[in-house]
Design an enzyme around this catalytic site. Sequence first.
Site, PDB file in Angstrom:
ATOM      1  N   CYS A  26       2.754  -1.281   0.276  1.00  0.00           N
ATOM      2  CA  CYS A  26       2.493  -0.313   1.343  1.00  0.00           C
ATOM      3  C   CYS A  26       1.963  -0.952   2.608  1.00  0.00           C
ATOM      4  CB  CYS A  26       1.512   0.756   0.845  1.00  0.00           C
ATOM      5  SG  CYS A  26      -0.131   0.111   0.425  1.00  0.00           S
ATOM      6  N   HIS A  66      -4.548   1.609   0.121  1.00  0.00           N
ATOM      7  CA  HIS A  66      -3.246   2.185   0.434  1.00  0.00           C
ATOM      8  C   HIS A  66      -3.140   2.388   1.938  1.00  0.00           C
ATOM      9  CE1 HIS A  66       0.545   4.090  -0.251  1.00  0.00           C
ATOM     10  NE2 HIS A  66       0.187   5.111   0.498  1.00  0.00           N
ATOM     11  N   ASP A  81       5.160   8.144   4.771  1.00  0.00           N
ATOM     12  CA  ASP A  81       4.858   7.067   3.830  1.00  0.00           C
ATOM     13  C   ASP A  81       6.145   6.542   3.212  1.00  0.00           C
ATOM     14  OD1 ASP A  81       3.808   5.316   1.981  1.00  0.00           O
ATOM     15  OD2 ASP A  81       2.342   6.723   1.168  1.00  0.00           O
TER      16      ASP A  81
END
Length: 217
Positions: A26, A66, A81
């Site tokens: 991520c 994250h 995302d």
Amino acid sequence: MNNTTRPLTKDNLIKKLLIEKEGGLCYELNPLLYFFLLENGFDARMVRGEVFVEAKQDWTNLGRTHVAIILQHKGQSWLVDTGFGGNLPLRPVPLTGETVNTGNGEFRVKQSDSKYGNYRLEMKLRNKQSEWHIGYAFDTNRQVNKVSELDEVQDIIKHHDQSPFNKNPLAVQLTDDGSKTLTDSSYTEWNRGKKYKRDIDKTAFQLLAREQFGIEF
């Protein structure tokens, strides 16, 4: 795992993800998308969050490792995302609590104040979950001002004893009917709600990595 990480810069992300096609996590995938959005005139900013681990009903407790994007568009805020493995919403999710339906399931963002932030992503994955589950919490009040700040995240993921990403290779890819996941010991496919998993050896791992994910070792 091979100690080949680089500092997180725009050029390094382009080289790793687009030129060398290595894939990423991520803190690499979403910053690259963030740069793309900025270059195309969108109002975007990065935020950090804490992932909820369904198997142990607790947070990772690694810190805010994250990374996601908050997009401002036409007076509304959206969560974007592209770095959450097989749990991707696949579409922007409004911060209003409205449910978004995609090919991967149902997703919503609810305001929820906690030590991890002021919002959380919730999901019901298609053919896998019948109830809402927490994905992660994030904080819209703590903006990531420059990508180099995420070197801290990379360092935690790389070195922390409890990091799930520094022990075994992992590849995840969504498919039209589910997903496929490869580790060095197993290969798993979800197809229309049915799970197929088998144990593998090193030879099978290298073969599947090449055939299913385009990764050479």
